[in-house]
Design an enzyme around this catalytic site. Structure first.
Site, PDB file in Angstrom:
ATOM      1  N   PHE A   1     -10.757  11.151  11.780  1.00  0.00           N
ATOM      2  CA  PHE A   1     -11.422  12.325  11.214  1.00  0.00           C
ATOM      3  C   PHE A   1     -11.214  12.460   9.713  1.00  0.00           C
ATOM      4  O   PHE A   1     -11.455  13.523   9.138  1.00  0.00           O
ATOM      5  CB  PHE A   1     -10.976  13.585  11.950  1.00  0.00           C
ATOM      6  CG  PHE A   1     -11.529  13.667  13.346  1.00  0.00           C
ATOM      7  CD1 PHE A   1     -12.860  13.988  13.574  1.00  0.00           C
ATOM      8  CD2 PHE A   1     -10.734  13.369  14.433  1.00  0.00           C
ATOM      9  CE1 PHE A   1     -13.380  14.023  14.853  1.00  0.00           C
ATOM     10  CE2 PHE A   1     -11.238  13.403  15.723  1.00  0.00           C
ATOM     11  CZ  PHE A   1     -12.572  13.735  15.934  1.00  0.00           C
TER      12      PHE A   1
ATOM     13  N   GLU B   1      -7.904   5.283  -4.323  1.00  0.00           N
ATOM     14  CA  GLU B   1      -8.327   6.078  -3.166  1.00  0.00           C
ATOM     15  C   GLU B   1      -8.536   7.519  -3.583  1.00  0.00           C
ATOM     16  O   GLU B   1      -7.749   8.076  -4.348  1.00  0.00           O
ATOM     17  CB  GLU B   1      -7.264   6.079  -2.056  1.00  0.00           C
ATOM     18  CG  GLU B   1      -7.054   4.799  -1.308  1.00  0.00           C
ATOM     19  CD  GLU B   1      -6.027   4.977  -0.182  1.00  0.00           C
ATOM     20  OE1 GLU B   1      -5.855   6.123   0.295  1.00  0.00           O
ATOM     21  OE2 GLU B   1      -5.404   3.976   0.204  1.00  0.00           O
TER      22      GLU B   1
ATOM     23  N   ASN C   1       0.856  -1.186   0.000  1.00  0.00           N
ATOM     24  CA  ASN C   1       0.000   0.000   0.000  1.00  0.00           C
ATOM     25  C   ASN C   1       0.891   1.234   0.000  1.00  0.00           C
ATOM     26  O   ASN C   1       1.713   1.404   0.908  1.00  0.00           O
ATOM     27  CB  ASN C   1      -0.903   0.035   1.238  1.00  0.00           C
ATOM     28  CG  ASN C   1      -1.911   1.170   1.166  1.00  0.00           C
ATOM     29  OD1 ASN C   1      -2.835   1.128   0.359  1.00  0.00           O
ATOM     30  ND2 ASN C   1      -1.727   2.191   1.993  1.00  0.00           N
ATOM     31  N   GLU C   2       0.750   2.043  -1.036  1.00  0.00           N
ATOM     32  CA  GLU C   2       1.507   3.297  -1.108  1.00  0.00           C
ATOM     33  C   GLU C   2       2.979   3.090  -0.749  1.00  0.00           C
ATOM     34  O   GLU C   2       3.520   3.716   0.165  1.00  0.00           O
ATOM     35  CB  GLU C   2       0.870   4.359  -0.208  1.00  0.00           C
ATOM     36  CG  GLU C   2      -0.531   4.763  -0.636  1.00  0.00           C
ATOM     37  CD  GLU C   2      -1.134   5.856   0.218  1.00  0.00           C
ATOM     38  OE1 GLU C   2      -2.067   6.536  -0.244  1.00  0.00           O
ATOM     39  OE2 GLU C   2      -0.681   6.044   1.365  1.00  0.00           O
TER      40      GLU C   2
END
Length: 705
Positions: A370, A320, A160-161
């Site tokens: 968040f 994403e 991932n990334e």
């Protein structure tokens, strides 16, 4: 360009296996299982047809070194498959379990100061650690054996990334690997000494065992720039090698499903040389997060232009993006005024056949609590989820119309991007430390949009010979071969525009003698018919000196001016430096922008920095303008075509409604934030999108798509 893997696109669990993929990262291991059924219900309501699963689940899959738990993963994959939702299954290696770090602290990276990079975030491991690789590849093999034949798992998501947290490792494992990498690259120690210019500052090395990493060397120390550039290349190659090891471990057991990993391309990040990485995936994927403010749409489209080129025009996968605000910026602006839907459709207009978000359900705890998600903390009864459902319905309409699989029509102009030039501009040894190649690409892209011209963004390493015009904004590093490619392009009838810092260095970070630009041993100077002796660098921190200079055409330069001291007889001067500030710097009347014929083509030299507005004003002198929708700079127009259908996509980049005229033979299939009158004229509102499908009746029409 090296040989690429064959293009393979993941299938969906639809009757045909086709359609635009829609969904996001799904982390069911963050939730109790009584939430899973509600997740499935809401996914079906939103039109979700795919999820990326297990990206950070290693600790759940392997809770201790000697225990494995796949039961929970079996259950959720079963539920998703029953609901018709395909799974892009991750290798789960992005972050290791804490027990592994505790047992093997030697896998932890070190920063340039020698400090251990401790676990607790993502990617706290060395790409060159043989210990970590053994554990990671065992996990890959177990996943492949268990899910390789599972029909719900239709693609593999490796890591991932890559490089997010371990792009730069200064550990002893990295040192040993760097020495091997240098020996493989240069062959002899004499070749390395020549490439690195080690005669300077007594840096000569007698053997590859004396080669060091560019660790911290003191408060005001300047790293050898050639060594630093090679360290950038090395870090890219080590992570690419790790990705390939994971991919190949799974492919040895489960070769029949496509592989990808998510790139990180936006104009504030492009840490890897994705021109290399794109050849090692079966379909190209990206994570893109929006820039707040007035650059929002332009930046998105510029980044996507590079993604489309990396995909060679084939559809690519948005792995994403965000439904609204993120949580990792100093100011985390939210999306509003329809930007959730508009952004997704803009990615589709730029060639994406998959629209996915991070993440499905907003976390209740942790570092990304968040970060917005498809199901926010407010739940199903929320504006975000209603827009998520609206987007799902729109993507389903586009799928039904046959858009999935169509390819983006390329532009006439290519802006060339070079990862190595971007790395080189970070050096602390250049005439200015304010250079940023990728930002210059973005500024030229936006300036051309303002002139009504949509360009492609193409890696320097790729084939751009078929374009009419190429632009090289601060392509600092040009090898002899690339310099010859540019010269051949122009000689054969092409048009080139180069920026002020292009071609100053070769691939070894060496300058050339005889004046600037120097690459190709003077070939670039011959191409442009100019010779510069010195750079004039401006800055507001120099008290009492002018911090900007005006050009004779009204443009303003604020950073860098090349002091051009000679021009060829057939060079046309289009603008000079003028005025009191130019005189103070002894530049009054010095050529700033020139045109030079070369073979059957022409070469434009822009010897100073220009801002976006001045690029737009200057563009018509270069013949730019009009390739976008009727040349209206308020609208971005792209075309996708395939299977006898042309899709015209119109994006409003203004803060006001924009009228749009389209081919009357077409039928609007998406009219997001659009209004129509009785005559058929469509007005695209702020953040609006119009997509029109036209059935092509003849082969000639199809060739023009």
């Amino acid at each position: 360009m090296t040989t690429r893997r064959a293009f393979r696109w993941p299938t969906l669990l639809t009757p045909t296996g086709r359609g635009i993929a829609y969904g996001g990262d799904y982390n069911p291991d963050q939730w109790s299982e009584d939430v899973w059924n509600d997740d499935i219900r809401l996914m079906r309501k939103a039109g979700v047809n795919t999820v990326a699963l297990g990206i950070f689940s290693w600790a759940r899959i392997q809770p201790t070194e000697d225990t494995w738990d796949f039961d929970w993963l079996d259950r959720i994959i079963g539920k998703l498959g029953t609901a018709g939702i395909a799974v892009d299954l991750a290798s789960a290696t992005a972050s290791a379990p804490m027990w592994l770090y505790e047992k093997h602290p030697e896998v932890l990276p070190r920063d340039k100061y020698g400090h251990v990079v401790h676990p607790g975030s993502r990617q706290s491991w060395r790409p060159t650690s043989p210990v970590f690789r053994d554990y990671a590849l065992e996990l890959c093999r177990r996943l492949a054996r268990r899910y390789g034949d599972n029909p719900t798992v239709t693609a593999w998501h490796m890591g991932n990334e890559y490089g997010w947290n371990n792009r730069y490792d200064y550990s002893d494992d990295a040192l040993a690997a760097f020495r091997r990498w240098c020996e493989a690259r240069y062959g002899t120690i004499d070749a390395l000494n020549e490439a690195w210019g080690t005669a300077f500052w007594s840096q000569h090395v007698n053997d590859f065992d004396e080669v060091l990493l560019p660790r911290h060397m003191g408060g005001d120390a300047m790293v050898n720039p050639a060594q630093q550039l090679d360290f950038e290349r090395f870090g890219n190659d080590m992570l690419l090698d790790f990705y390939k090891a994971e991919r190949d471990a799974i492919a040895a057991i489960c070769p029949g499903k496509p592989f990808t990993t998510n790139f990180m391309v936006s104009t504030d990040q492009c840490c890897m040389d994705y021109a290399q990485w794109a050849g090692e995936v079966d379909f190209v994927s990206n994570d893109h997060y929006f820039h707040e403010g007035e650059s929002h749409l332009d930046e998105l489209v510029c980044s996507d232009a590079l993604m489309s080129s990396l995909a060679l025009g084939k559809p690519w996968y948005l792995m994403e993006h965000s439904t609204s605000a993120v949580q990792w910026k100093p100011v985390n602006a939210r999306k509003c005024h329809g930007e959730l839907v508009r952004d997704a459709l803009a990615h589709v207009a730029m060639g994406a056949d998959a629209i996915n978000f991070f993440q499905w359900r907003q976390s209740a705890s942790g570092a990304e609590a968040f970060h917005s998600a498809m199901v926010p903390h407010a739940g199903e009864d929320s504006k975000i989820f209603r827009e998520v459902c609206e987007l799902g319905a729109t993507l389903r309409e586009l799928s039904d119309a046959g858009l999935q699989g169509s390819e983006l029509k390329r532009s006439d102009t290519a802006i060339l991007f070079s990862a190595e030039s971007e790395w080189a501009t970070r050096s602390r040894t250049l005439p200015s430390m304010r250079l940023n190649h990728w930002h210059d690409v973005r500024d030229w892209y936006r300036g051309l949009l303002d002139a009504g011209e949509r360009a492609d963004v193409v890696p320097l390493a790729y084939d751009w010979s078929g374009y009419h015009t190429i632009v090289l904004p601060s392509v600092l590093v040009l090898s002899d071969e690339d310099t010859r490619r540019v010269a051949r392009f122009v000689h054969d009838g092409g048009r080139v525009v180069v920026g002020f810092a292009t071609g100053l260095l070769d691939e070894r970070f060496h300058t050339w003698l005889g004046g600037y630009p120097g690459t190709g041993d003077g070939l670039l100077r011959d191409l442009f018919g100019v010779r510069s002796e010195e750079f004039n660098i401006l800055g507001s921190d120099v008290a009492g000196e002018p911090d900007e200079i005006t050009l004779s055409n009204g443009a303003v330069t604020r950073l860098w001016q090349n002091d051009v001291t000679s021009v060829a007889a057939d060079t046309q001067v289009l603008a000079t430096y003028a005025g009191q500030a130019a005189a103070q710097w002894e530049l009054d009347g010095v050529p700033a922008i020139t045109r030079h014929p070369y073979g059957d083509g022409e070469a434009y030299y822009v010897g100073c920095d220009l801002d976006r507005a001045d690029i737009a004003r200057f563009a018509p002198q270069l013949g730019f303008g009009g390739s976008s929708h009727d040349g209206d700079p308020r609208t971005i127009h792209t075309v996708r075509g395939g299977d006898g259908i042309r899709f015209d996509c119109y994006l409003n980049r203004a803060n006001e409604p924009v009228p749009c005229t389209y081919d009357p033979a077409g039928s609007p299939i998406v009219t997001y934030r659009c209004d129509s009158d009785d005559s058929g004229m469509v007005t695209i509102g702020r953040n609006g999108v119009l997509i029109v499908a036209t059935v092509l009746s003849s082969p000639c029409e199809r060739s023009r798509r």
